[in-house]
Design a protein around this motif. Structure first.
Motif: not given
Length: 401
Positions: A279-284
């Motif tokens: 989630v820390w990579i896919l959203l930003p």
């Protein structure tokens, strides 16, 4: 008295087999990327029209897509080494065959073989590297491994154009075939892990004929990869024509700057995935991708084009390897082949469908407007992923209750 602090050593990543697999992948992708900008020219010189040039991309993509599920199943049943050998030999046969083609019909026929070889080999490399990388460092390892692909994407097209211009198509196909042979030779010294044992639980999960070819746990990240591929298909297919539309003569700067940013971002995104999750990579990453597409649509000169490529490179370089690592982490070891095939099928489908759908948009509007419209695909990505996160949160609450 304070108790001693015990540190857990991370398992080794840069092993002999990791290096050889990454190097073999580099040679394979360099062989492939050399032909992307040059084969359309060869088709034109052989008497092909715009339809034939389009078919060169379309036929290849379709047969690569069709080959991937079969490759995935074979990897999980026959083993990694035999499938790797078959895929690379088919690939080498196709590339070498271009040397003797004299008509468009034979070029397109070889594209069928080439697409099959490409579908098998890339699925196999993705599966083998997932076997080799320690689970605790999967994101980081996928990031470093992906640099071999990025480096080839940045340099091989320029090298291919240079060879074509200086030495002709004969040398182009010869060098491309030599690189593929080098990949084959290196692949022979890789120590392939044995096929993982299938537990009764894992076997019982294969309930239908479709499950044998498509790994269901890989479908969701593969869908997200498809939405990313939809935007990428619009870039690789139409960036040159967009440059002509807005008066940018050398759009090659986009690919160079994009590749440079991807090479920087991949290892960092991989480490973040291992420590904090996807989630820390896919959203930003999605927001960077959207910003890159928006900036690209308003680009009118090289500096603005490069700025757009930097933003898009951050998004693409973060999302693509993260989705691949996440896909592998969601499946059992004995289903990695099917999962890798499912993942790349989704990404390939996105590129092909994006090229066709956005081509219709560009014809009706403009290439600049087309890139703004392509942001819709990332909107679908964001909505789908946020809904997934909310569903997971609700599931965790109900489990605790």
């Amino acid at each position: 008295m304070a108790s001693p602090v015990h540190t857990i050593e991370s398992p080794a990543l840069w092993t002999r087999d990791f290096i050889f697999t990454t190097l073999a992948n580099l040679f394979l992708f360099t062989s492939f990327q050399m032909l992307i900008p040059t084969l359309p020219v060869y088709v034109e010189q052989s008497g092909g029209d715009e339809l034939a040039v389009g078919a060169v991309i379309g036929i290849f993509t379709v047969f690569a897509l069709l080959a991937r599920p079969f490759a995935g199943k074979a990897l999980d049943t026959l083993g990694r080494r035999i499938v790797m050998m078959i895929g690379l030999l088919i690939f080498i046969l196709a590339v070498a065959g271009y040397y003797w083609t004299t008509t468009v019909f034979f070029i397109l026929s070889l594209r069928v073989i080439h697409g099959v070889g490409w579908g098998i080999t890339t699925t196999t490399f993705g599966t083998v590297i997932s076997d080799i990388i320690p689970a605790q460092r999967r994101g980081e390892g996928m990031g470093y491994y992906g640099l071999s692909t990025t480096l080839a994407m940045a340099l091989a097209p320029l090298f291919g154009i240079w060879v074509m211009g200086k030495a002709g198509f004969g040398w182009l196909f010869f060098i491309s075939a030599l690189l593929a042979i080098a990949s084959f030779l290196i692949s022979q010294i890789i120590r392939y892990p044995s096929l993982p044992d299938s537990t009764e639980t894992e076997v019982s999960e294969v309930r239908s004929r479709l499950d044998e070819w498509v790994e269901k746990r890989a479908v969701f990240p593969s869908f997200l990869a498809m939405t990313l591929g939809l935007t990428y298909g619009g870039i690789v297919t139409f960036i040159t024509l967009f440059g002509k539309e807005v008066g940018i003569s050398n759009v090659g700067w986009f690919f160079l700057a994009n590749a440079a940013m991807v090479m920087i971002v991949r290892p960092m995104a991989g480490k973040l995935f291992d420590r904090r999750g996807p989630v820390w990579i896919l959203l930003p990453g999605a927001f960077f991708t959207v910003a890159g597409l928006l900036l690209l649509s308003y680009s009118t000169n090289v500096p603005s084009l490069v700025l757009a490529s930097l933003f898009y490179g951050v998004g693409f370089g973060a999302i693509q390897p993260t989705l691949q690592a996440w896909t592998i982490s969601r499946v059992a070891a004995n289903r990695r082949g099917a999962a890798t095939g499912t993942f790349f099928s989704g990404f390939d489908l996105g590129i092909g469908a994006g090229a066709m759908a956005l081509g219709v948009v560009a014809k009706a509007m403009s290439y600049a407007a087309m890139y703004r419209v392509s942001i819709v695909f990332m909107g679908v990505y964001l909505i789908t992923y946020v809904l997934y996160l909310l569903k997971q949160k609700e599931h965790q609450k109900s489990t605790r209750a």
